[in-house]
Design a protein around this motif. Structure first.
Motif, PDB file in Angstrom:
ATOM      1  N   CYS A  18       0.833  -1.208   0.000  1.00 35.24           N
ATOM      2  CA  CYS A  18       0.000   0.000   0.000  1.00 35.24           C
ATOM      3  C   CYS A  18       0.868   1.258   0.000  1.00 35.24           C
ATOM      4  O   CYS A  18       0.592   2.214  -0.740  1.00 35.24           O
ATOM      5  N   VAL A  19       1.921   1.260   0.820  1.00 34.11           N
ATOM      6  CA  VAL A  19       2.822   2.412   0.828  1.00 34.11           C
ATOM      7  C   VAL A  19       3.522   2.534  -0.528  1.00 34.11           C
ATOM      8  O   VAL A  19       3.751   3.643  -1.020  1.00 34.11           O
ATOM      9  N   SER A  20       3.870   1.417  -1.156  1.00 34.67           N
ATOM     10  CA  SER A  20       4.497   1.462  -2.477  1.00 34.67           C
ATOM     11  C   SER A  20       3.578   2.114  -3.499  1.00 34.67           C
ATOM     12  O   SER A  20       4.026   2.862  -4.372  1.00 34.67           O
ATOM     13  N   ALA A  21       2.282   1.822  -3.409  1.00 34.28           N
ATOM     14  CA  ALA A  21       1.329   2.475  -4.317  1.00 34.28           C
ATOM     15  C   ALA A  21       1.295   3.978  -4.049  1.00 34.28           C
ATOM     16  O   ALA A  21       1.222   4.787  -4.987  1.00 34.28           O
ATOM     17  N   VAL A  42       2.895   9.608  -5.565  1.00 30.66           N
ATOM     18  CA  VAL A  42       3.671  10.815  -5.285  1.00 30.66           C
ATOM     19  C   VAL A  42       4.668  11.086  -6.412  1.00 30.66           C
ATOM     20  O   VAL A  42       4.917  12.233  -6.780  1.00 30.66           O
ATOM     21  N   MET A  43       5.228  10.027  -6.997  1.00 32.90           N
ATOM     22  CA  MET A  43       6.199  10.188  -8.083  1.00 32.90           C
ATOM     23  C   MET A  43       5.533  10.396  -9.443  1.00 32.90           C
ATOM     24  O   MET A  43       6.211  10.573 -10.456  1.00 32.90           O
ATOM     25  N   GLY A  44       4.209  10.350  -9.471  1.00 33.97           N
ATOM     26  CA  GLY A  44       3.499  10.560 -10.723  1.00 33.97           C
ATOM     27  C   GLY A  44       3.482   9.355 -11.635  1.00 33.97           C
ATOM     28  O   GLY A  44       3.237   9.483 -12.837  1.00 33.97           O
ATOM     29  N   LEU A  45       3.690   8.159 -11.074  1.00 33.27           N
ATOM     30  CA  LEU A  45       3.742   6.946 -11.898  1.00 33.27           C
ATOM     31  C   LEU A  45       2.386   6.270 -12.032  1.00 33.27           C
ATOM     32  O   LEU A  45       2.183   5.463 -12.935  1.00 33.27           O
ATOM     33  N   CYS A  46       1.476   6.534 -11.096  1.00 34.67           N
ATOM     34  CA  CYS A  46       0.143   5.935 -11.162  1.00 34.67           C
ATOM     35  C   CYS A  46      -0.874   6.969 -10.712  1.00 34.67           C
ATOM     36  O   CYS A  46      -0.512   8.053 -10.221  1.00 34.67           O
ATOM     37  N   ASP A  47      -2.156   6.632 -10.836  1.00 32.23           N
ATOM     38  CA  ASP A  47      -3.199   7.561 -10.407  1.00 32.23           C
ATOM     39  C   ASP A  47      -3.818   7.091  -9.101  1.00 32.23           C
ATOM     40  O   ASP A  47      -3.480   6.025  -8.572  1.00 32.23           O
ATOM     41  N   PRO A 101       4.078   0.441  -8.963  1.00 30.36           N
ATOM     42  CA  PRO A 101       3.020   0.159  -9.944  1.00 30.36           C
ATOM     43  C   PRO A 101       2.688   1.363 -10.816  1.00 30.36           C
ATOM     44  O   PRO A 101       2.779   2.522 -10.393  1.00 30.36           O
ATOM     45  N   THR A 102       2.286   1.069 -12.045  1.00 31.92           N
ATOM     46  CA  THR A 102       1.670   2.087 -12.896  1.00 31.92           C
ATOM     47  C   THR A 102       0.156   1.872 -12.942  1.00 31.92           C
ATOM     48  O   THR A 102      -0.599   2.809 -13.143  1.00 31.92           O
ATOM     49  N   LYS A 103      -0.256   0.641 -12.760  1.00 31.77           N
ATOM     50  CA  LYS A 103      -1.665   0.296 -12.627  1.00 31.77           C
ATOM     51  C   LYS A 103      -1.734  -1.064 -11.955  1.00 31.77           C
ATOM     52  O   LYS A 103      -0.703  -1.720 -11.725  1.00 31.77           O
ATOM     53  N   LEU A 104      -2.917  -1.502 -11.645  1.00 35.51           N
ATOM     54  CA  LEU A 104      -3.082  -2.786 -10.977  1.00 35.51           C
ATOM     55  C   LEU A 104      -2.537  -3.911 -11.856  1.00 35.51           C
ATOM     56  O   LEU A 104      -2.972  -4.079 -12.997  1.00 35.51           O
ATOM     57  N   GLY A 105      -1.569  -4.644 -11.347  1.00 38.51           N
ATOM     58  CA  GLY A 105      -1.009  -5.771 -12.085  1.00 38.51           C
ATOM     59  C   GLY A 105       0.128  -5.433 -13.006  1.00 38.51           C
ATOM     60  O   GLY A 105       0.551  -6.265 -13.800  1.00 38.51           O
ATOM     61  N   LYS A 106       0.684  -4.213 -12.907  1.00 41.42           N
ATOM     62  CA  LYS A 106       1.785  -3.835 -13.795  1.00 41.42           C
ATOM     63  C   LYS A 106       2.734  -2.903 -13.069  1.00 41.42           C
ATOM     64  O   LYS A 106       2.309  -1.941 -12.438  1.00 41.42           O
ATOM     65  N   LEU A 107       4.048  -3.183 -13.206  1.00 40.90           N
ATOM     66  CA  LEU A 107       5.071  -2.351 -12.596  1.00 40.90           C
ATOM     67  C   LEU A 107       5.655  -1.389 -13.623  1.00 40.90           C
ATOM     68  O   LEU A 107       5.720  -1.684 -14.822  1.00 40.90           O
ATOM     69  N   HIS A 108       6.116  -0.246 -13.143  1.00 43.72           N
ATOM     70  CA  HIS A 108       6.687   0.796 -13.989  1.00 43.72           C
ATOM     71  C   HIS A 108       8.065   0.376 -14.493  1.00 43.72           C
ATOM     72  O   HIS A 108       8.826  -0.296 -13.791  1.00 43.72           O
ATOM     73  N   GLY A 168      -6.686   5.959  -8.606  1.00 42.97           N
ATOM     74  CA  GLY A 168      -7.435   4.714  -8.755  1.00 42.97           C
ATOM     75  C   GLY A 168      -6.581   3.489  -8.471  1.00 42.97           C
ATOM     76  O   GLY A 168      -7.058   2.522  -7.872  1.00 42.97           O
ATOM     77  N   CYS A 169      -5.333   3.503  -8.903  1.00 44.29           N
ATOM     78  CA  CYS A 169      -4.418   2.391  -8.629  1.00 44.29           C
ATOM     79  C   CYS A 169      -4.165   2.261  -7.134  1.00 44.29           C
ATOM     80  O   CYS A 169      -4.147   1.161  -6.583  1.00 44.29           O
ATOM     81  N   VAL A 170      -3.987   3.405  -6.462  1.00 42.72           N
ATOM     82  CA  VAL A 170      -3.753   3.383  -5.012  1.00 42.72           C
ATOM     83  C   VAL A 170      -4.980   2.822  -4.300  1.00 42.72           C
ATOM     84  O   VAL A 170      -4.872   1.938  -3.440  1.00 42.72           O
ATOM     85  N   ARG A 171      -6.154   3.331  -4.671  1.00 41.50           N
ATOM     86  CA  ARG A 171      -7.375   2.869  -4.009  1.00 41.50           C
ATOM     87  C   ARG A 171      -7.577   1.371  -4.244  1.00 41.50           C
ATOM     88  O   ARG A 171      -7.961   0.636  -3.328  1.00 41.50           O
ATOM     89  N   ALA A 172      -7.318   0.899  -5.467  1.00 44.30           N
ATOM     90  CA  ALA A 172      -7.499  -0.522  -5.778  1.00 44.30           C
ATOM     91  C   ALA A 172      -6.541  -1.382  -4.957  1.00 44.30           C
ATOM     92  O   ALA A 172      -6.900  -2.492  -4.519  1.00 44.30           O
ATOM     93  N   THR A 173      -5.324  -0.891  -4.732  1.00 43.87           N
ATOM     94  CA  THR A 173      -4.359  -1.637  -3.929  1.00 43.87           C
ATOM     95  C   THR A 173      -4.838  -1.762  -2.491  1.00 43.87           C
ATOM     96  O   THR A 173      -4.842  -2.858  -1.902  1.00 43.87           O
ATOM     97  N   TYR A 174      -5.255  -0.641  -1.902  1.00 42.18           N
ATOM     98  CA  TYR A 174      -5.762  -0.681  -0.524  1.00 42.18           C
ATOM     99  C   TYR A 174      -6.990  -1.587  -0.424  1.00 42.18           C
ATOM    100  O   TYR A 174      -7.116  -2.384   0.514  1.00 42.18           O
ATOM    101  N   GLU A 175      -7.911  -1.456  -1.386  1.00 48.30           N
ATOM    102  CA  GLU A 175      -9.142  -2.254  -1.327  1.00 48.30           C
ATOM    103  C   GLU A 175      -8.846  -3.740  -1.443  1.00 48.30           C
ATOM    104  O   GLU A 175      -9.461  -4.555  -0.750  1.00 48.30           O
ATOM    105  N   ALA A 176      -7.901  -4.134  -2.319  1.00 48.01           N
ATOM    106  CA  ALA A 176      -7.568  -5.550  -2.477  1.00 48.01           C
ATOM    107  C   ALA A 176      -7.031  -6.118  -1.171  1.00 48.01           C
ATOM    108  O   ALA A 176      -7.440  -7.207  -0.735  1.00 48.01           O
ATOM    109  N   CYS A 177      -6.121  -5.387  -0.542  1.00 56.28           N
ATOM    110  CA  CYS A 177      -5.528  -5.872   0.709  1.00 56.28           C
ATOM    111  C   CYS A 177      -6.557  -5.915   1.827  1.00 56.28           C
ATOM    112  O   CYS A 177      -6.614  -6.877   2.608  1.00 56.28           O
ATOM    113  N   GLU A 178      -7.384  -4.867   1.928  1.00 53.66           N
ATOM    114  CA  GLU A 178      -8.404  -4.839   2.984  1.00 53.66           C
ATOM    115  C   GLU A 178      -9.456  -5.921   2.770  1.00 53.66           C
ATOM    116  O   GLU A 178      -9.915  -6.538   3.734  1.00 53.66           O
TER     117      GLU A 178
END
Length: 831
Positions: A565-568, A573-578, A626-633, A580-590
């Motif tokens: 979650c912190v990685s997302a 913060v670095m502008g690599l994802c939006d 991540p740049t999106k769910l299931g993909k790394l930058h 939505g990607c962060v929210r999806a990461t938190y939701e998947a883990c929760e």
């Protein structure tokens, strides 16, 4: 184009001046323009007058030797004449036949063209492993002559390979002929066998060896038939069996000296040393109930070499009580010599569940060495690990280091082991400075997974491994993420954890995504970053939770979930994802029941400091993002796309603050998500934005919270219960923490001591008093963290200054640090 035509240089034509004429004669007689390969028939030379006198028994000759293979310079002269044939276009490649190690080494060192193949006598009675290994290391293909043991030409005293009981028995079992078994053995070794037959039926049968395989066990049994027996013993070539005694002892093959070089530009001397690497190969066997059938299956699952050796079943206390007796009995019923070694584990550890993590130390490893060596092993012994990731890792270290490497088989009994820890070549123990800092790469020959044992796991242990599976989904595949999350979303955490089919499908799917990252590890750093996704932060969070004295310890998977979650957040913060990607990461883990926030009791500076010990840290923390769910930058580099992203300290600060703001707002307001507008994306001035965002997030909800308290609104309970009713405190950072003393150097006999349950002042819990009433900024948060750290030192007797007075531990709550009595300090903080 469908044929590869080879011919050989006859011994009477081995003089350098006769080589060209011999090759041209062969081309003339065959009507060819060139040969694909031209071989030196034997490493000997005869006079030109030598000749065939009878075709019986493979040929009888009248010959006079010029040399019999010991004149290495004469062999080299012949070879250089053959190299000239390549230059003229008369042959495409060169090879040798019946060359030994010395002859090959001399050619390789001095020749311009290395032999493409070596044709030697090879069959189950003469497998010549040293010579074969040398040729394979030098990329010299092996052609096996006499692969059936020369049944038409053998002497009466020679054993008959095709009547060997093992060969005959395997042939009957496989519904093949003994000749087909012997040929298939050679083909499966990667060699090219060249049997001789004049019978059409046998010729056809000899070709039928490519559409089927010998089982691994059968290959090992045939390997054991090697007795160093030669059927081919010509009068003109005395095999030196005293120097090469049946290829059992390794002969000296290396040159006497390897000269270094001097760089003309710098004057630097340079040399090198190296050795062909050990093949890393592990089989995975998944079968429900397999542990109940070890009496009949064990010999198929363990290395053949250990079947007559002393072996050791290494497990932990909890696993031993559940399965130890039955598994040990099953192994012994299979006829194996097995002793049991038990590693300590806690029925209830610091994390509130059974665990072995605190015993993953060099002290425990050393005690295992002592016990195993004291009972006696040999180079064929096997370590059989039975337990979760900790036991698997400790056993990997034992097997990889005792006798510089003995057999290793994992019986993994947790989702963590099945999804991650056992499915790797990496073995490690912890150090006081960090997790998994001492280790090695060493493969288990087999990893045995019996999903029936998961019924014995506590729910937190099940989710511990689910986190590692989810890691591969979030880093590699949105489809895998959905496969994991869907049953938890539809049925709830408790029901999904109790469903063996759900867990089995997650384990298998995770393995199928992880296996390619191991096989193709060196081809892309994706194969390093994907399995390590979330770990750069997760390892630091996990280690700190066990060592800061106040935080409820986290299981590895729980810490990795927080790390993902912190990685997302870092990626955002670095502008690599939006968002939505962060929210999806938190939701998947929760959704799967995992924690997503750094505990509020944890000092964020301590987490950042511990990240310096991550194995990918050079100048900065380095991780996959991540740049999106299931993909790394990816980043473009000279070597190709790279998935390793360096992260500045300010970015980590910002991401941790985002995570903390999300945590505290969710807790205080009871919300599941923060509004995206409340968490702005990457700012121009990162430091300034970090501070302002934190203040903005904290000020509003705290004010509302104080107002709601005054109006008498109900309070949330101070002690957390998760979906299974377990009091673990992991999602209630302000709750009292009951924990046992912990040291990463605890030995097998140590007893943990009790520590204070919580810091309280006049009956008011310090956490609640400070966090719920007085924090308005990050300065306040830092001050409280500093005070907490100092107060814990005070409770442990580290509070006196040089003059014997109590030192001010407020860490910034007052303008100047002073020495004053403890009551004054406490009154100041609670004012």
């Amino acid at each position: 184009s469908d044929l590869c035509v080879c011919s050989k240089l006859w011994m009477a034509d081995a003089a350098p001046g006769d080589v060209l004429e011999a090759c041209e004669r062969t081309l003339s007689e065959t009507g060819l323009d060139y040969l694909d390969c031209f071989l030196v028939h034997w490493p000997v030379q005869w006079t030109k007058e030598s000749k065939l006198v009878s075709p019986e028994l493979g040929g009888q000759f009248a010959f006079e030797p010029v040399h019999t293979g010991r004149d290495l310079d004469a062999l080299l002269a012949t070879w250089r004449a053959m190299e000239a044939l390549v230059d003229k276009g008369l042959v495409k490649g060169l090879g040798v036949s019946n060359f030994n190690l010395k002859q090959l080494t001399h050619l390789i060192e001095h020749a311009r063209i290395k032999p493409a193949l070596n044709e030697i006598e090879l069959h189950p009675y003469l497998s010549q492993p040293t010579l074969v290994r040398f040729c394979e290391d030098q990329d010299i293909h092996i052609v096996a002559h006499s692969p059936l043991g020369k049944p038409g030409y053998k002497k009466a005293v020679d054993p008959c390979l095709l009547k060997d009981p093992v060969i005959v028995g395997l042939a009957a079992w496989l519904d093949k002929t003994p000749a087909q078994v012997a040929l298939r053995w050679a083909v499966q070794k990667g060699w090219t066998p060249i049997p001789k037959s004049l019978t059409p039926q046998r010729i056809a049968a000899n070709f039928d060896v490519v559409s089927w395989r010998l089982p691994k066990k059968a290959m090992e049994v045939i390997d054991s038939l090697n007795r160093g027996h030669r059927y081919t013993k010509p009068a003109w070539y005395p095999f030196d069996e005293t120097e090469y005694p049946k290829d059992i002892e390794l002969p000296k093959t290396q040159p006497e000296v390897i000269r270094g070089t001097v760089d003309p530009a710098t004057g630097e001397y340079r040399n090198k040393f190296y050795r062909p690497g050990k093949v890393l190969h592990s089989d995975i066997t998944i079968k429900p109930g397999i542990l109940r059938n070890l009496a009949t299956r064990a010999k198929d699952l363990l290395p053949a070499s250990c079947l007559d050796a002393p072996n050791f079943l290494v497990t932990d206390d909890v696993c031993d009580r559940a399965f130890g007796g039955k598994v040990l009995a099953g192994l012994k019923a299979a006829g194996l010599q097995v002793e049991k070694v038990v590693i300590p584990s806690d029925e209830i550890d610091e994390a509130g569940v059974s665990g072995t993590e605190k015993y993953k130390t060099t002290a425990v490893l050393s005690r295992c060495y002592d016990e195993i060596l004291g009972k006696g092993i040999n180079k064929h012994s096997c370590i059989i690990s039975m337990g979760g990731g900790v036991v698997n890792n400790i056993c990997g270290m034992i097997a990889g280091t005792l006798y510089r490497g003995i057999g290793l088989v994992h019986i993994t009994t947790t989702t963590m082991g099945m999804a991650d820890a056992a499915i790797d070549f990496k073995q490690a123990v912890n150090h006081t400075l960090g997790k998994n800092l001492i280790g090695c790469y060493y493969p288990a020959s087999n990893i045995i997974i019996d999903t029936e044992v998961l019924a014995h796991l506590a729910p937190r242990h099940i989710l511990n491994g689910v986190a590692e599976a989810l890691k591969h989904g979030l880093a590699q595949s949105a489809e895998l993420t959905e496969l994991i999350v869907k049953p938890f979303r539809e049925r709830g955490v408790a029901a999904a954890c109790a469903d063996a089919d759900v867990l089995s499908s997650i384990v298998k799917a995770c393995i199928e995504y992880k296996v390619p990252t191991l096989i193709y590890y060196t081809s892309s750093d994706l194969n390093e970053m994907a399995p390590q996704y979330g770990h750069a932060v997760g390892h630091a969070v996990e280690y700190t939770s066990y060592h800061d004295g106040v935080t409820a310890p986290l299981l590895h998977g729980e810490a990795v979930s927080i790390g993902m979650c912190v990685s997302a957040d870092i990626a955002l913060v670095m502008g690599l994802c939006d968002e939505g990607c962060v929210r999806a990461t938190y939701e998947a883990c929760e959704t799967v029941g995992l924690p997503v926030h750094v505990p509020a009791t944890m000092d964020l500076e301590a987490v950042k400091a511990k990240m310096m010990y991550d194995k990918h840290f050079v100048k900065k923390p380095t991780m996959g993002l991540p740049t999106k769910l299931g993909k790394l930058h990816t980043l473009p580099t000279a070597e190709g796309p790279s998935f390793m992203i360096e992260v500045d300290a300010d970015v980590i600060d910002a991401a941790l603050m985002r995570n903390a703001a999300r945590r505290d707002r969710q807790r205080l307001l009871g919300e599941k998500d923060l509004q995206a507008a409340a968490l702005p994306s990457r700012p121009a001035n990162l430091k300034s934005w970090t501070e302002e965002a934190f203040k903005a997030e904290e000020a509003r909800p705290l004010t509302e919270r104080l107002e709601s308290k005054e109006s008498g609104s109900p309070e949330r309970p101070t002690v957390s219960t998760n979906a299974f009713g377990l009091k673990d405190g992991r999602d209630e950072p302000f709750s009292p923490i009951l924990r046992r003393g912990y040291s990463s150097t605890t030995n097998l006999a140590s007893e943990a001591s009790e520590q204070p349950a919580a810091i309280s002042v006049n009956g008011v819990e310090l956490e609640s008093a400070f966090f719920l009433k007085f924090i308005k900024s990050s300065e306040d948060l830092q001050a409280i963290n500093d005070f907490r750290s100092g107060y814990m030192k005070f409770r442990q007797g580290e509070h006196k200054g040089a003059d014997g007075e109590i030192t001010d531990l407020s860490g910034g709550l007052s303008d100047e640090p002073t020495a004053r009595p403890l009551p004054t300090l406490l009154c100041m903080c609670c004012n």
